[in-house]
Design a protein around this motif. Sequence first.
Motif, mmCIF file in Angstrom:
data_model
loop_
_atom_site.group_PDB
_atom_site.id
_atom_site.type_symbol
_atom_site.label_atom_id
_atom_site.label_comp_id
_atom_site.label_asym_id
_atom_site.label_seq_id
_atom_site.Cartn_x
_atom_site.Cartn_y
_atom_site.Cartn_z
ATOM 1 N N THR A 158 0.294 -1.056 -0.158
ATOM 2 C CA THR A 158 -0.042 -0.073 0.125
ATOM 3 C C THR A 158 0.804 0.773 0.351
ATOM 4 O OG1 THR A 158 -1.649 -1.111 1.450
ATOM 5 C CG2 THR A 158 -2.051 1.383 1.563
ATOM 6 N N THR A 211 -0.589 5.603 -0.182
ATOM 7 C CA THR A 211 -1.479 6.096 0.443
ATOM 8 C C THR A 211 -1.207 8.185 0.298
ATOM 9 O OG1 THR A 211 -3.121 4.498 1.532
ATOM 10 C CG2 THR A 211 -3.336 6.737 1.334
ATOM 11 N N SER A 216 -4.658 6.077 -3.238
ATOM 12 C CA SER A 216 -4.719 4.728 -2.807
ATOM 13 C C SER A 216 -4.104 4.181 -3.914
ATOM 14 C CB SER A 216 -5.612 4.287 -2.376
ATOM 15 O OG SER A 216 -5.551 3.189 -1.387
ATOM 16 N N THR A 252 -12.141 8.596 -3.463
ATOM 17 C CA THR A 252 -10.772 8.038 -2.749
ATOM 18 C C THR A 252 -10.149 7.424 -4.532
ATOM 19 O OG1 THR A 252 -10.547 7.028 -1.066
ATOM 20 C CG2 THR A 252 -8.824 6.072 -2.125
ATOM 21 N N TYR A 295 -8.366 4.380 -6.787
ATOM 22 C CA TYR A 295 -7.352 4.020 -6.573
ATOM 23 C C TYR A 295 -6.792 3.283 -7.405
ATOM 24 C CZ TYR A 295 -10.652 2.561 -2.731
ATOM 25 O OH TYR A 295 -11.195 2.633 -1.390
#
Length: 399
Positions: free
Chosen positions: A104, A106, A123, A203, A205
């Motif tokens: 991950t 972010t 993200s 968000t 992705y």
Amino acid sequence: MNTLDTLHYALRALSAHPLRTLLSASGIAIGIAAVILLTSIGAGIQRFVLAEFTQFGTNIINITPGKIRAHGAAPGSIGSARLLTIEDSLALKISRYARYTNATVTGNAEIRAGGRSRRVTVSGQGPDFDKAFNMQVATGRFLPADDPRNPRAFAVLGAKAHEELYGSANPLGSIIQVGGSRFRVIGIMAPKGQVLGFDLDDTVYIPTARALEVFNREGVMEIQVVYPPDAALDKVTADIRRIMIERHGREDFTLTPQQQMLSTLSTVLDVLTFAVAALGGISLLVGAVGMITLMHIAVAERVAEIGLLNALGATPMRIRILFLLESTALSFLGGATGLLTGMGLAWLLKLLATDLPVSIPWSYVIGALILSGLIGLAAGVVPAMRAARLNPVDALRTE
């Protein structure tokens, strides 16, 4: 006087002074109601917070860079000579306990599409992110299983990001700009809402490797490993630690099991629930003081009556039982009233605050009712002993 006559006499004494009975019982009732209402709110908050944490699953281990001893360091804090990388995440797939691994990254970045721009959370996730964290795709698909080191520039929009940029239009196949890079939209996530202040719907992705480029980072912020629910946690952590040490040469990382975090959080919330129960207990204590005071007043007002009972043959023990029954009946009346009032207020709060799962912790309710009974007995002990010690002749002279 037998026991039944004594009980009947005690109840007649309470009904003969309705205002005093009401004042005595109301203190206990308010205390019980306060305990039930406050603990219901505390238990509701506990269930809400734990549900927020567990909606992504509990069989997860988070790996962060740097060896730390205390919890609470910011994700991605650099405390080791070697960063966590996408290759580390891929290497962990060989663990026999790893169902999914995910790296991950972010951050916040400005996105542009269709003449509109918005600053959102970006993200960087792997292709197994949606399966690992129980995330649902509403339209299209999630990030495909490309080469993790060089994935295609695809993006998946959160529900709010989609609405703000495209309205009701279908964005699949369109191009959005994230920072200085361009991505093709291939999916829209189902609404998830806010989780502990983070809006998962606002968000975007993108693949982890692309996020490293957008944020100009060399290492990922965190690696998550999802393991089978029936696997022993100590064996899972030992296997993950072995693989990471083989790659890094030393333990320059921190493993944080989700179960450990939930256990710590649950302990904190239990203390919070106990604290609010103690606040309600203060109201119960105030009610007890009021009951003791009124029982002393009752003895002072009924000196002649006590003398007459003695003269008619009532023993000191019978008089003590009489006043103990009065105080116990008062506490029972107050406890029952407080129980019904507290449950009614908790039910009303549950209807008004639908987002708060108000739950009545019956252990505290039973404890409060037992405490009210003990208070009734304690409140009657001293007045009962005082009444039993009165001399019949002196008591009758007060008439």
